[in-house]
Write an enzyme that holds these catalytic residues in place. Sequence first.
Site, mmCIF file in Angstrom:
data_model
loop_
_atom_site.group_PDB
_atom_site.id
_atom_site.type_symbol
_atom_site.label_atom_id
_atom_site.label_comp_id
_atom_site.label_asym_id
_atom_site.label_seq_id
_atom_site.Cartn_x
_atom_site.Cartn_y
_atom_site.Cartn_z
ATOM 1 C CD GLU A 35 0.971 -1.746 2.056
ATOM 2 O OE1 GLU A 35 1.998 -1.969 2.552
ATOM 3 O OE2 GLU A 35 0.823 -1.286 1.170
ATOM 4 C CD GLU B 203 0.880 3.099 2.181
ATOM 5 O OE1 GLU B 203 1.404 2.342 1.520
ATOM 6 O OE2 GLU B 203 1.497 3.398 3.178
ATOM 7 C CG HIS C 15 -1.347 0.426 -7.171
ATOM 8 N ND1 HIS C 15 -1.915 -0.755 -7.236
ATOM 9 C CD2 HIS C 15 -0.064 0.535 -6.696
ATOM 10 C CE1 HIS C 15 -1.089 -1.626 -6.963
ATOM 11 N NE2 HIS C 15 0.241 -0.794 -6.803
ATOM 12 C CG HIS D 166 -2.060 -1.642 -2.546
ATOM 13 N ND1 HIS D 166 -0.876 -0.756 -3.273
ATOM 14 C CD2 HIS D 166 -1.433 -1.576 -1.250
ATOM 15 C CE1 HIS D 166 -0.139 -0.503 -2.596
ATOM 16 N NE2 HIS D 166 -0.345 -0.802 -0.984
#
Length: 307
Positions: free
Chosen positions: A297, A280, A240, A282
């Site tokens: 997250e 998650e 990401h 990022h």
Amino acid sequence: MSGPQFQSQSQSKPQFTLDVRTVSDGEAGPYALTTGPDGALWFTLVHAGRIGRLVPGGEVTSHRLDPASGPTVITPGPDGALWFTEYRAHRIGRITTDGAVSGFALPTPECGPFGIAAGPDGALWFTETAADRIGRITVDGDVTEFPLPVAGAFPSAIAAGGDGGMWFALNQANALGRIGMDGAVELHPLPTPDAAPVGVAAGPDGAVWFVEIAAGQVGRRTPDGKITEFPLPDRAARPHAVTVADDGTAWFTEWGGNRVGSVTPNGAVATYDLPVPRSEPHGIAVGPDGALWAALETGDLVRVAPA
């Protein structure tokens, strides 16, 4: 409070300790982070509409924005403040190191600003994901927008290159873009079809690193235009974001793989499982303490340092 520590057990790759620091509840959504001029980590809480601040080893503080603004990417500005995109409010925000918040509306409605970075010209440059434009904002709030030569490109992350231009990922055009300080735009297609680049960062050697979220690869473009793509062990990891450490190693997050990883300039790939399940990950950045920090997250930041 600090969470558990995790140490990779593999003997075939460098050993790192991952230390988790909870900075919000699981609904706030830490998204991106950066090191500020005050020696603190600053991070966005995209779902809560807040900007957070953490001095490693210290207490967490946060500053309220419009709850629906969607603060996304944050970067140090040339004026000693932090600047950030408000993806849902279609604004550019600014916060001083003592917490004073201001913001600037953008000329194009519903433009979806996402990536932002300081340029070599003393202004901030940003991407407009929904408008196929690159924007420039001065520290006084004057905005100029530059249209891209392709429609539906979804420009995402942006970074200052070592060549005096700004480099950005075109997620739906399968290319990297470069914009000069005069507004001239160049497109550089990627070798792998439908790779969907998202994150981009510049290295100390002038190379531009990027991650291909749909192809499970990390890429590197040298100043002479050579592009090399490094396949990840898990091609479904959905890399990401990417940052580059002082030694030229690129570090990235695996949003779908629940890992962080690194690639050296000679192509040595290593990945490290995160100690928080389904976290998650990022954004990722070099922190004020020289360690790598990533935003999860789930409400955490994770510090990655040599064991």
